[in-house]
Design a protein around this motif. Structure first.
Motif, PDB file in Angstrom:
ATOM      1  N   LYS A   2       0.630  -1.399  -0.088  1.00  0.00           N
ATOM      2  CA  LYS A   2       0.032  -0.074   0.089  1.00  0.00           C
ATOM      3  C   LYS A   2       0.905   1.283   0.122  1.00  0.00           C
ATOM      4  N   ILE A   3       0.654   2.261  -0.859  1.00  0.00           N
ATOM      5  CA  ILE A   3       1.159   3.503  -0.930  1.00  0.00           C
ATOM      6  C   ILE A   3       0.527   4.595  -0.418  1.00  0.00           C
ATOM      7  N   ALA A   4       0.927   5.558   0.275  1.00  0.00           N
ATOM      8  CA  ALA A   4       0.239   6.551   0.920  1.00  0.00           C
ATOM      9  C   ALA A   4       0.575   7.606  -0.029  1.00  0.00           C
ATOM     10  N   VAL A   5      -0.301   8.360  -0.566  1.00  0.00           N
ATOM     11  CA  VAL A   5      -0.242   9.510  -1.521  1.00  0.00           C
ATOM     12  C   VAL A   5      -0.915  10.849  -1.083  1.00  0.00           C
ATOM     13  N   ASP A   6       0.184  12.001  -0.924  1.00  0.00           N
ATOM     14  CA  ASP A   6      -0.426  13.224  -0.705  1.00  0.00           C
ATOM     15  C   ASP A   6      -0.828  13.851  -2.027  1.00  0.00           C
ATOM     16  N   ALA A   7      -2.274  13.708  -2.041  1.00  0.00           N
ATOM     17  CA  ALA A   7      -2.903  13.962  -3.329  1.00  0.00           C
ATOM     18  C   ALA A   7      -3.103  15.413  -3.627  1.00  0.00           C
ATOM     19  N   MET A   8      -2.750  16.318  -2.361  1.00  0.00           N
ATOM     20  CA  MET A   8      -3.157  17.742  -2.483  1.00  0.00           C
ATOM     21  C   MET A   8      -1.640  18.485  -2.856  1.00  0.00           C
ATOM     22  N   GLY A   9      -0.739  18.140  -2.956  1.00  0.00           N
ATOM     23  CA  GLY A   9       0.544  18.603  -3.214  1.00  0.00           C
ATOM     24  C   GLY A   9       0.852  18.628  -4.754  1.00  0.00           C
ATOM     25  N   GLY A  10       1.493  19.746  -5.132  1.00  0.00           N
ATOM     26  CA  GLY A  10       1.854  20.019  -6.560  1.00  0.00           C
ATOM     27  C   GLY A  10       1.110  20.901  -7.148  1.00  0.00           C
ATOM     28  N   ASP A  11       1.503  21.493  -8.535  1.00  0.00           N
ATOM     29  CA  ASP A  11       0.866  22.468  -9.120  1.00  0.00           C
ATOM     30  C   ASP A  11      -0.494  22.230  -9.574  1.00  0.00           C
ATOM     31  N   ASN A  12      -0.648  20.798 -10.047  1.00  0.00           N
ATOM     32  CA  ASN A  12      -1.806  20.511 -10.627  1.00  0.00           C
ATOM     33  C   ASN A  12      -2.668  19.357 -10.110  1.00  0.00           C
ATOM     34  N   ALA A  13      -2.490  19.193  -8.630  1.00  0.00           N
ATOM     35  CA  ALA A  13      -3.189  18.544  -7.618  1.00  0.00           C
ATOM     36  C   ALA A  13      -4.686  19.007  -7.583  1.00  0.00           C
ATOM     37  N   PRO A  14      -5.532  17.956  -7.390  1.00  0.00           N
ATOM     38  CA  PRO A  14      -5.418  16.487  -7.374  1.00  0.00           C
ATOM     39  C   PRO A  14      -5.538  15.865  -8.752  1.00  0.00           C
ATOM     40  N   GLN A  15      -5.730  16.456  -9.838  1.00  0.00           N
ATOM     41  CA  GLN A  15      -6.052  15.879 -11.044  1.00  0.00           C
ATOM     42  C   GLN A  15      -4.921  14.926 -11.588  1.00  0.00           C
ATOM     43  N   VAL A  16      -3.712  15.524 -11.744  1.00  0.00           N
ATOM     44  CA  VAL A  16      -2.544  14.702 -12.407  1.00  0.00           C
ATOM     45  C   VAL A  16      -2.302  13.522 -11.504  1.00  0.00           C
ATOM     46  N   ILE A  17      -2.340  13.681 -10.162  1.00  0.00           N
ATOM     47  CA  ILE A  17      -2.068  12.706  -8.983  1.00  0.00           C
ATOM     48  C   ILE A  17      -3.217  11.585  -9.395  1.00  0.00           C
ATOM     49  N   GLY A  89       2.803   1.894  10.110  1.00  0.00           N
ATOM     50  CA  GLY A  89       2.638   0.647   9.474  1.00  0.00           C
ATOM     51  C   GLY A  89       1.499   0.232   8.643  1.00  0.00           C
ATOM     52  N   GLU A  90       0.545   1.479   8.450  1.00  0.00           N
ATOM     53  CA  GLU A  90      -0.759   1.143   7.582  1.00  0.00           C
ATOM     54  C   GLU A  90      -0.382   1.041   6.105  1.00  0.00           C
ATOM     55  N   LEU A 285      14.045  10.173  -1.043  1.00  0.00           N
ATOM     56  CA  LEU A 285      14.613  10.453   0.285  1.00  0.00           C
ATOM     57  C   LEU A 285      15.243   9.256   0.978  1.00  0.00           C
ATOM     58  N   LEU A 286      16.617   8.954   0.607  1.00  0.00           N
ATOM     59  CA  LEU A 286      17.168   7.752   1.099  1.00  0.00           C
ATOM     60  C   LEU A 286      17.795   7.900   2.529  1.00  0.00           C
ATOM     61  N   GLY A 287      17.621   6.974   3.167  1.00  0.00           N
ATOM     62  CA  GLY A 287      18.112   6.927   4.609  1.00  0.00           C
ATOM     63  C   GLY A 287      16.906   6.759   5.431  1.00  0.00           C
ATOM     64  N   LEU A 288      15.655   6.604   5.111  1.00  0.00           N
ATOM     65  CA  LEU A 288      14.520   6.574   5.844  1.00  0.00           C
ATOM     66  C   LEU A 288      14.228   5.156   6.113  1.00  0.00           C
ATOM     67  N   LYS A 289      13.332   4.850   7.110  1.00  0.00           N
ATOM     68  CA  LYS A 289      12.810   3.531   7.477  1.00  0.00           C
ATOM     69  C   LYS A 289      11.815   2.885   6.277  1.00  0.00           C
ATOM     70  N   SER A 290      11.299   3.760   5.532  1.00  0.00           N
ATOM     71  CA  SER A 290      10.141   3.459   4.457  1.00  0.00           C
ATOM     72  C   SER A 290      10.527   4.398   3.126  1.00  0.00           C
ATOM     73  N   PRO A 291      10.144   3.724   1.940  1.00  0.00           N
ATOM     74  CA  PRO A 291      10.515   4.735   0.728  1.00  0.00           C
ATOM     75  C   PRO A 291       9.582   5.821   0.900  1.00  0.00           C
ATOM     76  N   VAL A 292      10.193   7.181   0.557  1.00  0.00           N
ATOM     77  CA  VAL A 292       9.609   8.414   0.558  1.00  0.00           C
ATOM     78  C   VAL A 292       9.890   9.130  -0.665  1.00  0.00           C
ATOM     79  N   ILE A 293       9.176   9.409  -1.605  1.00  0.00           N
ATOM     80  CA  ILE A 293       9.502   9.875  -2.824  1.00  0.00           C
ATOM     81  C   ILE A 293       8.799  11.236  -3.072  1.00  0.00           C
ATOM     82  N   LYS A 294       9.782  12.012  -3.794  1.00  0.00           N
ATOM     83  CA  LYS A 294       9.035  13.420  -4.219  1.00  0.00           C
ATOM     84  C   LYS A 294       9.160  13.577  -5.614  1.00  0.00           C
ATOM     85  N   ALA A 295       8.120  13.877  -6.134  1.00  0.00           N
ATOM     86  CA  ALA A 295       8.020  14.222  -7.810  1.00  0.00           C
ATOM     87  C   ALA A 295       8.019  15.704  -7.816  1.00  0.00           C
ATOM     88  N   HIS A 296       8.515  16.375  -8.873  1.00  0.00           N
ATOM     89  CA  HIS A 296       8.473  17.629  -9.100  1.00  0.00           C
ATOM     90  C   HIS A 296       6.882  18.195  -9.169  1.00  0.00           C
TER      91      HIS A 296
END
Length: 334
Positions: A2-17, A89-90, A285-296
Motif C-alpha cells: 500500500k502506498i500513501a499518496v499526498d493527493a493535494m501536493g503539487g501545481d496540478n493536484a489532485p487531477q494529475v495525481i 505501518g498502515e 529520500l534515502l536513509g529513511l525506514k520506508s520509501p519516501v519519494i518526491k516528484a516535481h
C-alpha cells in the motif's frame, strides 16, 4: 503493498495525481493506494476506485509554508497524515508532489531514519548521453553541510538502489569534486575519497568533475547537499536555456531555417527525449525506514505513473531493509 499518496501536493493536484495513480493501479495489481486530501476534489477526477481509497483531510501544506513549522502545526494536512500512516505501518511508502522541505521534514521527523544513517539524502535521476538509465546524484539539498561518513552512507544506499531499481550489476560510484586526482578538493573531499576507496561492497571509481555529470561516466554520484543542489540547478537551467534558444533559432529565422528544422526534426526529438525525465520518476529520500519519494510540483500524470513504478521496485526488492542489513553488518564489524 500500500502506498500513501499526498493527493493535494503539487501545481496540478489532485487531477494529475489521480490520473497517474489510476494508470499505475491498472498496470500493477499488487498495489493499493490511499489518497490523502480533499475528498470532493479527488472524487471529481477519480473514475474507478478499485484498490484506491480516500482519507479526507481539511488541511494542506502549501509551497509557501515554512517546512518544519507546517509539519508541526498542520496536524491534519494531507502530507502529515500520509506520513503518519507509513510510520504506523498502515502503508508501506509515501509519495508527494508537494513542498520539498516539508516532505523532508515529514520523512525525518515522522517516518524516521534508519538507525545507522546519520543524515538522509535527496536523490534524483538525471539524464546522461549514453544510457536510458540516467545517473543518480545525492545529496541535492537535504544537507547543506556533510561529513565524510555521510557521503559513505549515501554511496552505499545509492549503490543498493542502482542495483535494485535500475538493475545495474556493479554500479559505478563517483565523488563529485573539482578534479579527478585523488588528492583534489578540500579536507571533506580528500577524506571522503579515502573512505569511499576502502568501503566494502561498492564499486568506487574515483572523482568526477561537474562537466561530466551528464556524460555517463558514473551511475551514482555522491556530494554534499549544498554542492549537489547548486550543480543540479545549474545543469537543469543550462539545459532549459539551450533547448529554448535552439527552438527559437530554428523557428524564428526565416523560411529556409524552418525547412532545415523540418529535416533535422527526428534528431531533435531524440534530444528532447533525453531531457524528458518523467520516466525517471521522482527524487528518493534515502536513509529513511520506508520509501519516501518526491516528484516535481509541475509533474504530469506520466511522471506520477513512473514514480509509482519506482516505489514498486523499491518495495519488491526490499531496498530499505538491504540498506539496514548492510549498516548493521558494518557496525558489528567495527
Amino acid at each position: 503493498m500500500k502506498i500513501a499518496v499526498d493527493a493535494m501536493g503539487g501545481d496540478n493536484a489532485p487531477q494529475v495525481i489521480v490520473e497517474g495513480i489510476e494508470q499505475a493501479r491498472d498496470e500493477w495489481d499488487n498495489l493499493e493506494f490511499v489518497l490523502y486530501g480533499d475528498q470532493e476534489k479527488i472524487k471529481k477526477y477519480l473514475k474507478n476506485d478499485t484498490r484506491i481509497s480516500i482519507v479526507h483531510t481539511d488541511e494542506e501544506i502549501l509551497g509557501t509554508d515554512e517546512p518544519v513549522r507546517a509539519i508541526r502545526s498542520k496536524k491534519n494536512a494531507s502530507m502529515v497524515l500520509a506520513a503518519k500512516s507509513v510510520k504506523d505501518g498502515e502503508n508501506d511508502a509515501l509519495f508527494s508532489l508537494g513542498n520539498t522541505g516539508a516532505l523532508l521534514a515529514a520523512g525525518i521527523f515522522i517516518v524516521g531514519r534508519i538507525k545507522q544513517v546519520d543524515r538522509p539524502a535527496l536523490m534524483p535521476t538525471l539524464p546522461v548521453t549514453n544510457s536510458s538509465l540516467g545517473v543518480n546524484i545525492l545529496d541535492v539539498g537535504a544537507n547543506a553541510e556533510a561529513k565524510p561518513s555521510y557521503l559513505q552512507q549515501w554511496a552505499v544506499m545509492g549503490s543498493i538502489y542502482a542495483r535494485d531499481v535500475k538493475k545495474i550489476d556493479k554500479p559505478r560510484i563517483a565523488l563529485l569534486n573539482n578534479g579527478t586526482e585523488y588528492d583534489k578538493g578540500d579536507t571533506l573531499h580528500k577524506d571522503a575519497y579515502q573512505l569511499l576507496k576502502n568501503t566494502e561492497g561498492i564499486n568506487f571509481i574515483g572523482n568526477v568533475e561537474s562537466n561530466n555529470i551528464l556524460a555517463g561516466v558514473a551511475d551514482v554520484i555522491v556530494t554534499d547537499g549544498f554542492t549537489g543542489n547548486a550543480a543540479l540547478k545549474a545543469t537543469e537551467g543550462t539545459a532549459t536555456i539551450l533547448l529554448s534558444e535552439l527552438k527559437d533559432a530554428l523557428l524564428n529565422n526565416g523560411i529556409f531555417t524552418k525547412m532545415g528544422a523540418a529535416i533535422v526534426s527526428p534528431s531533435l526529438k531524440g534530444l528532447k527525449k533525453m531531457f524528458d525525465t518523467s520516466q525517471a520518476g521522482g527524487a528518493v529520500l534515502l536513509g529513511l525506514k520506508s520509501p519516501v519519494i518526491k516528484a516535481h510540483g509541475a509533474a504530469d500524470a506520466k511522471t506520477v505513473f513512473y514514480t509509482v513504478k519506482q516505489i514498486n521496485d523499491m518495495l519488491q526488492n526490499d531496498t530499505i531493509n538491504k540498506a539496514n542489513k548492510y549498516f548493521e553488518k558494518m557496525s558489528t564489524e567495527k
